[in-house]
Write a protein that holds these residues in place. Structure first.
Motif, short mmCIF file in Angstrom:
data_model
loop_
_atom_site.label_atom_id
_atom_site.label_comp_id
_atom_site.label_asym_id
_atom_site.label_seq_id
_atom_site.Cartn_x
_atom_site.Cartn_y
_atom_site.Cartn_z
N THR A 116 0.83 -1.20 0.00
CA THR A 116 0.00 0.00 0.00
C THR A 116 0.87 1.26 0.00
OG1 THR A 116 -1.73 -1.18 1.20
CG2 THR A 116 -1.85 1.21 1.23
N ASN A 120 0.92 3.98 -2.84
CA ASN A 120 0.68 5.40 -2.54
C ASN A 120 1.84 6.26 -3.05
OD1 ASN A 120 -1.74 4.88 -1.31
ND2 ASN A 120 -0.93 4.90 0.78
N HIS A 124 1.49 9.07 -5.84
CA HIS A 124 1.98 10.43 -5.57
C HIS A 124 2.94 10.87 -6.66
CE1 HIS A 124 3.23 13.94 -3.32
NE2 HIS A 124 4.50 13.56 -3.46
#
Length: 148
Positions: A116, A120, A124
């Motif tokens: 995760t 992420n 980003h």
């Protein structure tokens, strides 16, 4: 020698049959020797109990019935101890299994968190790249607008 798996009751019944036969033949063996003979015939697993009986009891006054009762009580105690030990081992096995399961779940959770976090970070980075591309595109459009 009495087989290990044979019950005290069966052994005693067979022993009584032999004693009865000896008495019928008028073999002059005294009853006080029967206890010693019975103890001597027991399987070696009984050795500790036999020694305890020999040291704590007067074998000349100990009846066969008393001896058999004593041995049966001992057998019950050993069985209960064995059951308790089995339950302890079973509980220990369950604890080890649970610990392994918890550790496996923790490892899976750690892996999921890493995935995760990685996703992420990638999202980003993609958003940052899109933002830079939009800025560049805007700059290009602005330059083209000045040229017209």
């Amino acid at each position: 020698m009495i087989p290990e798996e044979e019950s005290i009751d069966n052994v005693f019944a067979r022993f009584n049959t032999i004693i009865t036969s000896l008495k019928a033949l008028d073999e002059g063996s005294s009853s006080k020797n029967y206890v010693r003979k019975f103890l001597r015939a027991l399987h070696p697993k009984w050795r500790a109990k036999v020694t305890a009986i020999e040291e704590s009891k007067d074998l000349t006054s100990l009846s066969l019935d008393e001896l058999i009762g004593n041995l049966k009580k001992y057998k019950v105690i050993i069985k209960k101890d064995s059951e308790i030990k089995g339950k302890r081992e079973q509980n220990r096995f369950k604890e080890v299994k649970m610990t392994k399961m918890v550790k496996a779940k923790e490892n899976a959770l750690d892996a999921e968190i890493q995935i995760t976090s990685s996703e992420n970070a990638q999202s980003h980075q993609e958003a940052k790249t899109k933002g830079l591309l939009l800025e560049e595109h805007g700059a290009i459009v602005a330059k083209m607008g000045k040229k017209d």
